[in-house]
Design an enzyme around this catalytic site. Structure first.
Site, PDB file in Angstrom:
ATOM      1  N   TYR A 276       0.817  -1.227   0.000  1.00 16.84           N
ATOM      2  CA  TYR A 276       0.000   0.000   0.000  1.00 16.84           C
ATOM      3  C   TYR A 276       0.844   1.268   0.000  1.00 16.84           C
ATOM      4  O   TYR A 276       0.418   2.296  -0.509  1.00 16.84           O
ATOM      5  CB  TYR A 276      -0.933   0.003   1.209  1.00 16.84           C
ATOM      6  CG  TYR A 276      -2.115  -0.896   0.990  1.00 16.84           C
ATOM      7  CD1 TYR A 276      -3.227  -0.444   0.286  1.00 16.84           C
ATOM      8  CD2 TYR A 276      -2.109  -2.212   1.433  1.00 16.84           C
ATOM      9  CE1 TYR A 276      -4.305  -1.272   0.051  1.00 16.84           C
ATOM     10  CE2 TYR A 276      -3.182  -3.052   1.204  1.00 16.84           C
ATOM     11  CZ  TYR A 276      -4.284  -2.570   0.505  1.00 16.84           C
ATOM     12  OH  TYR A 276      -5.339  -3.396   0.252  1.00 16.84           O
TER      13      TYR A 276
ATOM     14  N   LYS B 208       5.607  10.307  13.950  1.00 16.73           N
ATOM     15  CA  LYS B 208       4.601   9.428  13.348  1.00 16.73           C
ATOM     16  C   LYS B 208       3.796   8.701  14.426  1.00 16.73           C
ATOM     17  O   LYS B 208       2.569   8.646  14.396  1.00 16.73           O
ATOM     18  CB  LYS B 208       5.295   8.427  12.415  1.00 16.73           C
ATOM     19  CG  LYS B 208       4.544   7.167  12.110  1.00 16.73           C
ATOM     20  CD  LYS B 208       3.461   7.353  11.067  1.00 16.73           C
ATOM     21  CE  LYS B 208       2.538   6.152  11.015  1.00 16.73           C
ATOM     22  NZ  LYS B 208       1.612   6.134   9.936  1.00 16.73           N
TER      23      LYS B 208
ATOM     24  N   ARG C 205      -9.494  -4.629   9.527  1.00 17.36           N
ATOM     25  CA  ARG C 205      -8.330  -4.836  10.393  1.00 17.36           C
ATOM     26  C   ARG C 205      -8.537  -4.260  11.794  1.00 17.36           C
ATOM     27  O   ARG C 205      -8.894  -3.101  11.938  1.00 17.36           O
ATOM     28  CB  ARG C 205      -7.067  -4.230   9.754  1.00 17.36           C
ATOM     29  CG  ARG C 205      -6.499  -5.134   8.689  1.00 17.36           C
ATOM     30  CD  ARG C 205      -5.284  -4.527   8.066  1.00 17.36           C
ATOM     31  NE  ARG C 205      -5.603  -3.336   7.292  1.00 17.36           N
ATOM     32  CZ  ARG C 205      -4.688  -2.597   6.669  1.00 17.36           C
ATOM     33  NH1 ARG C 205      -3.430  -2.903   6.757  1.00 17.36           N
ATOM     34  NH2 ARG C 205      -5.065  -1.553   5.963  1.00 17.36           N
TER      35      ARG C 205
ATOM     36  N   CYS D 192      -3.282   1.526  12.362  1.00 10.67           N
ATOM     37  CA  CYS D 192      -2.405   2.578  12.903  1.00 10.67           C
ATOM     38  C   CYS D 192      -2.725   2.891  14.362  1.00 10.67           C
ATOM     39  O   CYS D 192      -1.913   2.653  15.240  1.00 10.67           O
ATOM     40  CB  CYS D 192      -2.529   3.846  12.062  1.00 10.67           C
ATOM     41  SG  CYS D 192      -1.725   3.716  10.467  1.00 10.67           S
TER      42      CYS D 192
HETATM   43  N1  LIG Z   1      -1.029   1.067   4.577  1.00 10.34           N
HETATM   44  C1  LIG Z   1      -1.052   2.263   5.141  1.00 10.34           C
HETATM   45  O1  LIG Z   1      -2.031   2.988   5.044  1.00 10.34           O
HETATM   46  C2  LIG Z   1       0.141   2.782   5.909  1.00 10.34           C
HETATM   47  C3  LIG Z   1       0.158   4.134   6.262  1.00 10.34           C
HETATM   48  C4  LIG Z   1       1.274   4.636   6.904  1.00 10.34           C
HETATM   49  C5  LIG Z   1       2.335   3.787   7.214  1.00 10.34           C
HETATM   50  N2  LIG Z   1       2.285   2.467   6.871  1.00 10.34           N
HETATM   51  C6  LIG Z   1       3.440   1.630   7.215  1.00 10.34           C
HETATM   52  O2  LIG Z   1       4.167   1.345   6.027  1.00 10.34           O
HETATM   53  C7  LIG Z   1       4.755   0.040   6.118  1.00 10.34           C
HETATM   54  C8  LIG Z   1       4.307  -0.793   4.943  1.00 10.34           C
HETATM   55  O3  LIG Z   1       2.906  -0.937   5.023  1.00 10.34           O
HETATM   56  P1  LIG Z   1       2.024  -1.446   3.805  1.00 10.34           P
HETATM   57  O4  LIG Z   1       0.607  -1.185   4.184  1.00 10.34           O
HETATM   58  O5  LIG Z   1       2.549  -0.894   2.521  1.00 10.34           O
HETATM   59  O6  LIG Z   1       2.324  -3.015   3.863  1.00 10.34           O
HETATM   60  P2  LIG Z   1       1.895  -4.118   2.775  1.00 10.34           P
HETATM   61  O7  LIG Z   1       1.736  -5.374   3.537  1.00 10.34           O
HETATM   62  O8  LIG Z   1       0.783  -3.606   1.927  1.00 10.34           O
HETATM   63  O9  LIG Z   1       3.176  -4.228   1.823  1.00 10.34           O
HETATM   64  C9  LIG Z   1       4.426  -4.626   2.264  1.00 10.34           C
HETATM   65  C10 LIG Z   1       5.109  -5.412   1.165  1.00 10.34           C
HETATM   66  O10 LIG Z   1       6.433  -5.718   1.595  1.00 10.34           O
HETATM   67  C11 LIG Z   1       6.790  -6.990   1.073  1.00 10.34           C
HETATM   68  N3  LIG Z   1       7.968  -7.471   1.805  1.00 10.34           N
HETATM   69  C12 LIG Z   1       8.042  -8.084   3.012  1.00 10.34           C
HETATM   70  N4  LIG Z   1       9.317  -8.316   3.341  1.00 10.34           N
HETATM   71  C13 LIG Z   1      10.093  -7.860   2.338  1.00 10.34           C
HETATM   72  C14 LIG Z   1      11.490  -7.810   2.095  1.00 10.34           C
HETATM   73  N5  LIG Z   1      12.355  -8.259   2.987  1.00 10.34           N
HETATM   74  N6  LIG Z   1      11.918  -7.262   0.928  1.00 10.34           N
HETATM   75  C15 LIG Z   1      11.048  -6.797   0.025  1.00 10.34           C
HETATM   76  N7  LIG Z   1       9.706  -6.820   0.193  1.00 10.34           N
HETATM   77  C16 LIG Z   1       9.240  -7.330   1.340  1.00 10.34           C
HETATM   78  C17 LIG Z   1       5.524  -7.788   1.227  1.00 10.34           C
HETATM   79  O11 LIG Z   1       5.517  -8.913   0.382  1.00 10.34           O
HETATM   80  C18 LIG Z   1       4.452  -6.746   0.850  1.00 10.34           C
HETATM   81  O12 LIG Z   1       4.150  -6.784  -0.536  1.00 10.34           O
HETATM   82  C19 LIG Z   1       4.335  -0.516   7.479  1.00 10.34           C
HETATM   83  O13 LIG Z   1       5.324  -0.230   8.428  1.00 10.34           O
HETATM   84  C20 LIG Z   1       3.085   0.278   7.790  1.00 10.34           C
HETATM   85  O14 LIG Z   1       2.846   0.365   9.174  1.00 10.34           O
HETATM   86  C21 LIG Z   1       1.216   1.947   6.206  1.00 10.34           C
END
Ligand SMILES: NC(=O)c1ccc[n+]([C@@H]2O[C@H](COP(=O)([O-])OP(=O)(O)OC[C@H]3O[C@@H](n4cnc5c(N)ncnc54)[C@H](O)[C@@H]3O)[C@@H](O)[C@H]2O)c1
Length: 428
Positions: free
Chosen positions: A11, A203, A319, A257
């Site tokens: 995401y 954050k 979630r 979050c």
């Molecule tokens: N989704 C949100 O709205 C949001 C908002 C702010 C912050 N965040 C933070 O951003 C981070 C990522 O969240 P997200 O929602 O994008 O997660 P997500 O699960 O959608 O995507 C993460 C991706 O990372 C991949 N991955 C895992 N280990 C890996 C590695 N070693 N090398 C390469 N790829 C790898 C997974 O296969 C997955 O596709 C988290 O820390 C989350 O808390 C998310």
């Protein structure tokens, strides 16, 4: 910046990759999930986000984004991998560590590494930095290292990536400046440069502030029920003060979050963060509090209809949903039927679902519920009783439709009736 590598194409990572590519920076996307890489390399996307599909399709076709499960050398590495919470309420940093290890293998002098994942304070310095230094290079001297937490809202990610302000924490000022230079390719918001721990805490504290504020509102809701008055009115009128902003009470706090980030702060200093921990526990206690109220409203074995089960209104995300916790608490003693137009399994006809039920609970205030015909709903119920956990319905509308109305955080023992209150507040 010629070429960047984005690790984690979910995401956060994929929309970020899309922004860089569409602003002329070649992106090497890395994801351990090979199916994700295959979909993107074919010009598709595996997540729902407005405008993302179009951008990825175009940029992949132009050769601006290529994905693989193996990291390749690049000028900058952006790490956006998951940081889930464990059963013990601590951050699982294994994905950050493995991403760091794969970057360390190709890291060279002058490169920039930016951690975007949400992490506990000091993670950049104490966890990621040593892993990257396994490359033999020194952070702040041989390569630049920064933390730039992401705060975008799903559904508006493409817009917010461009327009939101950012906090960038560097292991030194040169690292922070390098990261600003990188983001200035597409970011139009302000960028504030600081140290990594400040950026990590910014954050986390944004979400912690909201969680603590909601806990205060939930505590007030319980106090008002005991004192025979209405917390929603107390909050509404208190918030007329120019320096007061009490949030709304409810059946709990969910999402990926607010329900998680405060624990990362507690984890970093458990003996001196009692307010944050108590607030988390207060909000987590709300499903049980609502379940206890229900025991007083309807006998065991009754059928109950729950309107809305997502973690917030008008989205399809379950979630950490407190309503699902509530349903689990009720399942043993009641026949529970969920109605939620945003979740396929529960997108059912509300009048059919409610037939012969003895209680309707408004769990999530989806706008679509405004279309419910309360008179028709009241007629199919065995006993028309409604518990509103969000102050969503108008008491007079519900009572006019023949219901007995109960509102979380309110009890009616004051000299002014609930109906009179409602009229007074609409007269404002
Ligand atoms: N989704 C949100 O709205 C949001 C908002 C702010 C912050 N965040 C933070 O951003 C981070 C990522 O969240 P997200 O929602 O994008 O997660 P997500 O699960 O959608 O995507 C993460 C991706 O990372 C991949 N991955 C895992 N280990 C890996 C590695 N070693 N090398 C390469 N790829 C790898 C997974 O296969 C997955 O596709 C988290 O820390 C989350 O808390 C998310």
């Amino acid at each position: 910046m010629q070429q960047i590598s984005v690790l984690g194409l979910g995401y956060i990572g994929l929309p970020t990759a899309a922004m860089f590519a569409s602003h002329g920076v070649k992106v090497f996307g890395v994801d351990v999930n090979e199916e994700t890489c295959r979909i993107i390399n074919n010009g598709g996307v595996h997540i729902e986000e407005p405008y993302l599909g179009e951008i990825i399709k175009e940029q992949v076709a132009r050769g601006m984004i290529i994905c693989s499960s193996e990291v390749q050398p690049a000028d900058a590495f952006l790490i956006a991998v998951p940081t889930p919470i464990t059963k013990e309420k601590t951050a699982d940093l294994s994905y950050v560590i493995s991403a760091g290890k794969s970057v360390a293998k190709v890291l060279k002098r002058g490169d920039l590494v930016v951690l975007e994942s949400t992490v506990p304070p000091r993670c950049t310095l104490d966890v990621l930095l040593p892993v990257l230094e396994e490359s033999g290079l020194k952070a702040g001297e041989d390569f630049h290292l920064a933390h730039c937490p992401e705060r975008v809202l799903p559904g508006q990610i493409i817009y917010e990536l461009k327009h939101n302000n950012r906090v960038i924490g560097g292991v030194n000022m040169e690292s922070a400046e390098k990261a600003r230079e990188l983001y200035s390719v597409f970011v139009e918001g302000e960028m504030y440069l600081t140290d990594t721990v400040t950026a990590e805490l910014c954050k986390l504290m944004e979400n912690t502030y909201r969680d603590v504020n909601i806990a205060l509102a939930n505590e007030l809701a319980k106090i008002c029920e005991r004192l025979g008055t209405n917390a929603w009115d107390v909050i509404k009128y208190a918030n007329k003060h120019p320096r007061v902003n009490i949030h709304q009470p409810g059946p709990g706090v969910g999402g990926h979050c607010l329900a998680i980030d405060p624990w990362f702060v507690v984890e970093s200093a458990p003996d001196i963060s009692p307010i944050i921990e108590l607030s988390r526990n207060t909000n987590d206690s709300m499903p049980q509090y609502v379940a206890d109220k229900i025991k007083d409203l309807v006998p065991h074995g009754s059928k109950i209809v729950v309107l809305g089960c997502t973690y917030k209104p008008d989205i399809d995300d379950l979630r950490e949903s407190p309503i699902m916790d509530l349903v689990e608490l009720l399942n043993d003693n009641y026949e529970v039927v969920i109605v939620d137009p945003f979740i396929n399994d529960y997108d059912v006809n509300v009048y059919e679902a409610a037939t012969n039920a003895e209680l309707v609970i408004l769990g999530v205030h989806h706008k679509k519920f405004a279309a419910i015909d309360l008179v028709k709903l009241g007629k199919v119920l065995k006993t028309p009783v409604l518990l509103d956990t969000r102050n969503y319905f108008s008491r007079s509308d519900v009572e006019r439709a023949g219901f007995e109305y109960h509102l979380l955080g309110a009890s009616d023992e004051s000299g002014i009736t609930a109906a009179e209150r409602e009229v007074a507040s609409t007269d404002e």
